[in-house]
Scaffold this motif. Structure first.
Motif, PDB file in Angstrom:
ATOM      1  N   GLU A  17       0.834  -1.214   0.000  1.00 51.87           N
ATOM      2  CA  GLU A  17       0.000   0.000   0.000  1.00 51.87           C
ATOM      3  C   GLU A  17       0.863   1.256   0.000  1.00 51.87           C
ATOM      4  N   ALA A  18       1.917   1.238   0.828  1.00 48.63           N
ATOM      5  CA  ALA A  18       2.814   2.397   0.924  1.00 48.63           C
ATOM      6  C   ALA A  18       3.497   2.657  -0.418  1.00 48.63           C
ATOM      7  N   GLU A  19       3.900   1.602  -1.082  1.00 48.73           N
ATOM      8  CA  GLU A  19       4.568   1.739  -2.376  1.00 48.73           C
ATOM      9  C   GLU A  19       3.601   2.304  -3.431  1.00 48.73           C
ATOM     10  N   ARG A  20       2.374   1.805  -3.393  1.00 51.14           N
ATOM     11  CA  ARG A  20       1.372   2.277  -4.371  1.00 51.14           C
ATOM     12  C   ARG A  20       1.080   3.769  -4.182  1.00 51.14           C
ATOM     13  N   LEU A  21       0.940   4.201  -2.927  1.00 53.13           N
ATOM     14  CA  LEU A  21       0.685   5.622  -2.659  1.00 53.13           C
ATOM     15  C   LEU A  21       1.887   6.482  -3.029  1.00 53.13           C
ATOM     16  N   ALA A  22       3.085   5.967  -2.765  1.00 56.78           N
ATOM     17  CA  ALA A  22       4.313   6.722  -3.081  1.00 56.78           C
ATOM     18  C   ALA A  22       4.461   6.911  -4.592  1.00 56.78           C
ATOM     19  N   ARG A  23       4.021   5.914  -5.361  1.00 62.09           N
ATOM     20  CA  ARG A  23       4.111   6.002  -6.828  1.00 62.09           C
ATOM     21  C   ARG A  23       3.153   7.043  -7.390  1.00 62.09           C
ATOM     22  N   ASP A  24       1.993   7.203  -6.734  1.00 65.25           N
ATOM     23  CA  ASP A  24       0.928   8.039  -7.275  1.00 65.25           C
ATOM     24  C   ASP A  24       1.093   9.502  -6.831  1.00 65.25           C
ATOM     25  N   GLN A  25       1.997  10.219  -7.497  1.00 64.34           N
ATOM     26  CA  GLN A  25       2.282  11.605  -7.098  1.00 64.34           C
ATOM     27  C   GLN A  25       1.847  12.639  -8.149  1.00 64.34           C
ATOM     28  N   VAL A  26       1.396  12.172  -9.303  1.00 63.71           N
ATOM     29  CA  VAL A  26       1.004  13.112 -10.365  1.00 63.71           C
ATOM     30  C   VAL A  26      -0.348  13.735 -10.020  1.00 63.71           C
ATOM     31  N   LEU A  27      -0.396  15.064 -10.018  1.00 66.40           N
ATOM     32  CA  LEU A  27      -1.626  15.761  -9.668  1.00 66.40           C
ATOM     33  C   LEU A  27      -2.447  16.087 -10.909  1.00 66.40           C
ATOM     34  N   VAL A  28      -3.759  16.122 -10.739  1.00 67.34           N
ATOM     35  CA  VAL A  28      -4.682  16.571 -11.790  1.00 67.34           C
ATOM     36  C   VAL A  28      -4.294  18.002 -12.166  1.00 67.34           C
ATOM     37  N   SER A  29      -4.380  18.340 -13.461  1.00 62.46           N
ATOM     38  CA  SER A  29      -3.950  19.662 -13.943  1.00 62.46           C
ATOM     39  C   SER A  29      -4.712  20.794 -13.258  1.00 62.46           C
ATOM     40  N   GLU A  30      -4.069  21.957 -13.190  1.00 63.10           N
ATOM     41  CA  GLU A  30      -4.685  23.118 -12.539  1.00 63.10           C
ATOM     42  C   GLU A  30      -5.991  23.504 -13.239  1.00 63.10           C
ATOM     43  N   PHE A  31      -5.993  23.399 -14.573  1.00 65.14           N
ATOM     44  CA  PHE A  31      -7.200  23.726 -15.343  1.00 65.14           C
ATOM     45  C   PHE A  31      -8.378  22.843 -14.909  1.00 65.14           C
TER      46      PHE A  31
END
Length: 268
Positions: A17-31
């Motif tokens: 779980e920790a690895e999966r959360l650490a991988r998911d760092q890309v944020l939805v665009s500001e727009f």
């Protein structure tokens, strides 16, 4: 089956779980983030259009979990005034009104459609409740509720749907209608709840903040963040703790970790 424990320590993630959360760092665009904020009301309205009154179960657990809904009556037959901030279609409101005939409830929701569903409910009575549409981040509650007149405010699975930058505005708004010495009862999603771990890549809006496929958003609270939020608006902390539940599905041999934050903050 399920078991529940309360306390101040957050849930510990498994290495996967920790690895999966650490991988998911890309944020939805500001727009897209600005669009979601602009269309928040529309997205909740569409949610209620799709699900009608069928999505959430009636919450008969509120008086069990929150003794204050009974204990704040100092004597029998005392009239109790409550505000349900973010009432949805009344899953919490109507069980409370049925259980205690001495309650008068104010209730409001962001979604005009949800408010209409409440008003169409057979249990709805203008003598016992006043329901109105309200954006808690900008519509003044004093337009519908007298200052310092409410005994209990319930804020149950509501704040998580609001942008973290605007949460303080909700608490400031509620503060104005709450009687001194009375409290806000809070329950919402906690850090590392099962729902947080199920978001797919591309759903992250910010730290502990995500968007669902239908455009509605969800924040997952830490004990520290919530405490700071309330204290900054002048509230005193009475109780603030994680509720960890493991719901076991024996048929599929699945163990689902649910984490909530359950709290009580008082206006001095």
């Amino acid at each position: 089956g399920a078991f529940q424990k309360k306390g101040h320590s957050a849930r510990v993630l498994s290495p996967e779980e920790a690895e999966r959360l650490a991988r998911d760092q890309v944020l939805v665009s500001e727009f897209k983030q600005l669009k979601l904020e602009k269309e928040a009301q529309k997205n909740w309205d569409l949610f209620y259009k799709r699900n009608s009154t069928n999505f959430f179960k009636d919450r008969h657990w509120t008086t069990r979990e929150f003794q204050e809904l009974k204990a704040c009556c100092e004597f029998a037959d005392q009239k109790l005034t409550i505000l349900e901030a973010g009432c949805g279609v009344g899953n919490c409101l109507f069980p409370l009104l049925e259980e205690d005939l001495n309650i008068f409830a104010y209730a409001c929701d962001f979604s005009p459609r949800a408010v209409e569903y409440v008003k169409k409910n057979a249990l709805y009575s203008t003598e016992r409740c006043k329901v109105f549409q309200c954006d808690l981040t900008k519509d003044d509650l004093l337009d519908n509720i007298p200052a310092d007149s409410v005994d209990v405010v319930t804020l149950i699975f509501v704040l998580s749907a609001i942008h973290p930058d605007k949460m303080h505005l909700v608490l400031r708004n509620i503060y104005k209608v709450l009687k001194p010495g009375k409290c806000v009862l809070f329950r919402d999603y906690g850090l590392y709840d099962h729902a947080m771990l199920r978001f797919k890549s591309g759903s992250k809006l910010g730290e502990n903040f995500y968007v669902r496929q239908d455009g509605t958003r969800s924040y997952f609270f830490t004990e520290e963040f919530l405490s700071q939020l309330f204290k900054a608006e002048g509230y005193e902390q009475v109780v603030n703790e994680y509720v960890q539940r493991e719901t076991v599905n024996r048929k599929e041999d699945l163990c689902v970790p649910r984490v909530f934050l359950q709290s009580k903050f008082q206006k001095p």
